[in-house]
Design a protein around this motif. Structure first.
Motif, short mmCIF file in Angstrom:
data_model
loop_
_atom_site.label_atom_id
_atom_site.label_comp_id
_atom_site.label_asym_id
_atom_site.label_seq_id
_atom_site.Cartn_x
_atom_site.Cartn_y
_atom_site.Cartn_z
N PRO A 35 9.11 2.12 16.56
CA PRO A 35 10.51 2.65 15.99
C PRO A 35 10.42 2.79 14.45
O PRO A 35 10.72 3.73 13.95
N LEU A 36 9.84 1.90 13.77
CA LEU A 36 9.84 1.46 12.35
C LEU A 36 8.78 2.71 11.66
O LEU A 36 8.70 2.78 10.40
N VAL A 88 18.08 -3.06 6.34
CA VAL A 88 17.93 -2.37 5.11
C VAL A 88 16.15 -2.04 5.09
O VAL A 88 15.57 -3.00 5.09
N LEU A 89 16.13 -0.63 5.25
CA LEU A 89 14.71 -0.31 5.23
C LEU A 89 14.37 0.42 3.49
O LEU A 89 15.02 1.42 3.26
N CYS A 90 13.37 -0.22 3.14
CA CYS A 90 12.99 0.30 1.69
C CYS A 90 11.46 0.84 1.52
O CYS A 90 10.61 0.18 2.51
N GLN A 91 11.38 2.07 0.97
CA GLN A 91 9.99 2.52 0.78
C GLN A 91 9.65 2.95 -0.57
O GLN A 91 10.66 3.68 -1.16
N GLN A 137 0.68 -1.26 -0.07
CA GLN A 137 -0.05 0.15 0.07
C GLN A 137 0.90 1.25 0.17
O GLN A 137 2.08 1.16 0.39
N PRO A 138 0.49 2.35 -0.25
CA PRO A 138 1.26 3.44 -0.34
C PRO A 138 1.72 3.91 0.93
O PRO A 138 0.83 3.91 1.91
N GLY A 139 2.88 4.14 1.31
CA GLY A 139 3.72 4.36 2.56
C GLY A 139 3.96 3.29 3.16
O GLY A 139 4.74 3.40 4.24
N ASP A 140 3.66 2.07 2.62
CA ASP A 140 4.23 0.91 3.44
C ASP A 140 5.84 0.93 3.22
O ASP A 140 6.51 1.27 2.24
N ARG A 141 6.61 0.23 4.29
CA ARG A 141 7.86 -0.07 4.28
C ARG A 141 8.15 -1.41 4.47
O ARG A 141 7.26 -2.09 4.98
N VAL A 142 9.21 -1.76 3.91
CA VAL A 142 9.80 -3.11 4.16
C VAL A 142 11.10 -3.16 4.59
O VAL A 142 12.01 -2.27 4.21
N LEU A 143 11.18 -3.83 5.81
CA LEU A 143 12.50 -4.05 6.59
C LEU A 143 13.29 -5.57 6.00
O LEU A 143 12.57 -6.52 6.66
#
Length: 376
Positions: A311-312, A343-346, A279-285
């Motif tokens: 934290p995330l 590694v944090l991606c958005q 979804q828009p704004g989701d992040r993947v760690l």
């Protein structure tokens, strides 16, 4: 701080020298004043033996000379200095002292060589694990790599992010072991991924080819856990080879488990692929196992799903990673003993659902790559 550390080093060296000197002095006193205690001269060899395992060649030589002087004093006091048994024991003591000095010299040289090799490996690892804080393709990427405190330790964590014709691709892996071979294997895997990521359409093919690349150089108990990801508008495609699953941070936290269980690289892996909607704004760690295996003083592992939401969710991704590491060290009540890669991606500019003609439920519809997408 440097002056304080230097003082501590002097105290450690003084303490290491004091023990063999005190032990030999005690044995000499016993040999001098206790008539029933006979093996005084030979027993003094324990001083140089203790010294060679703790001190360098100079310190061992000092202890050996101290032991020889004490032995001669004992023989003189007890009127044994000229007797054949004393002479024989004294020669054995001298020979043992010389041997202890040689052993200490070799140990010192090996330790210095090992430290130099570890320093070179740590520099190489730093080059491999370069920090990233950039927009790569259409994905904002921030990374952190936290190394353990032990100066003689290097880790096998590795990651890479590249912008390819197939989309932004992420690789994160963990080589089994914490020695120099782990760094070499990590470099091999990283180089192989860079070569394959730009020309190989399918992530599963990259995994299979990397498996064949590293397998000949691995020991019988060695392997590399690996996770491959490819970002496309509104989704991420995952191939997991025995690595901890990534964490999606959005309306809720969810571990993106692999579609199929697959072996790590080097063990003949044949992984499947999975598609996960974003979804828009989701992040993947993406992370290595040092994060989830971080233990509290009572042995409890870090509860990833329970402790990561706040934290995330920080506005800035860099702040999110710093807050996550702070939460982990608060859980362990000490710096981490294992290395951890994060590694944090958005996605930077998500495309509307209507452009792709797909629908998503409130949990993020997920399925295997190649499955027909649901249409409006």
């Amino acid at each position: 701080m440097a002056v304080r550390d230097s003082g501590r080093g002097r105290w450690r060296r003084a303490g290491g020298l004091l023990l063999p000197l005190a032990v030999t002095a005690l044995l000499a006193v016993l040999g001098t004043f206790h008539d029933g205690w006979r093996p005084a001269v030979g027993a003094l060899l324990i001083g140089p033996v203790l010294a060679c395992s703790r001190l360098g060649a100079r310190g061992t030589l000092a202890v050996a000379g101290w032991s020889a002087a004490l032995a001669l004093s004992v023989g003189t006091v007890r009127h044994l200095a000229g007797t054949p048994p004393f002479v024989l024991e004294y020669l054995v003591l001298l020979a043992g002292g010389v041997l202890a000095v040689r052993v200490a010299g070799r140990l010192t040289a090996r330790t210095a060589a090992l430290r130099h090799a570890v320093q070179v490996a740590q520099v190489a690892q730093g080059a491999i694990m370069r920090p990233v804080a950039a927009r790569i393709g259409e994905v904002d990427v921030f990374t952190r790599h936290h190394c353990p405190l032990e100066p003689a330790t290097v880790g096998g964590d590795v990651y890479e992010i590249v912008n390819t014709p197939f989309g932004t691709r992420v690789f994160i892996g963990d080589v089994r072991g914490h020695d120099l071979g782990a760094v070499q294997t990590a470099a091999t895997v990283l180089s192989g991924f860079r070569d394959l990521a730009y020309v190989t359409p399918e992530l599963t093919d990259i995994a299979v080819r990397l498996d064949a690349l590293v397998a000949p150089d691995l020991g019988p108990e060695d392997f590399v856990t690996a996770l491959f990801a490819e970002f496309a508008p509104g989704e991420v495609r995952l191939v997991n080879c025995g690595h901890p699953p990534p964490l999606r941070i959005g309306r809720s936290l969810k571990l993106l488990q692999p579609a199929d269980s697959a072996l790590p690289l080097g063990l003949g892996t044949r992984p499947g692929a999975r598609r996960c909607w974003l979804q828009p704004g989701d992040r993947v760690l993406f992370y290595t196992d040092g994060l989830i295996e971080a233990r509290s003083p009572d042995g409890t592992e870090f509860p990833l799903l329970d402790r990561c939401a706040e934290p995330l969710s920080a506005v800035l991704q860099s702040d999110a990673l710093d807050a996550l590491y702070a939460a982990v060290t608060a859980h362990t009540a000490a710096p981490l003993q294992d290395d951890v890669a994060l590694v944090l991606c958005q996605q930077a500019d998500p495309v509307a659902d209507a452009v792709h003609g797909v629908t998503r439920d409130t949990h993020g519809c997920e399925g295997r790559v190649g499955a027909e997408l649901p249409r409006r």
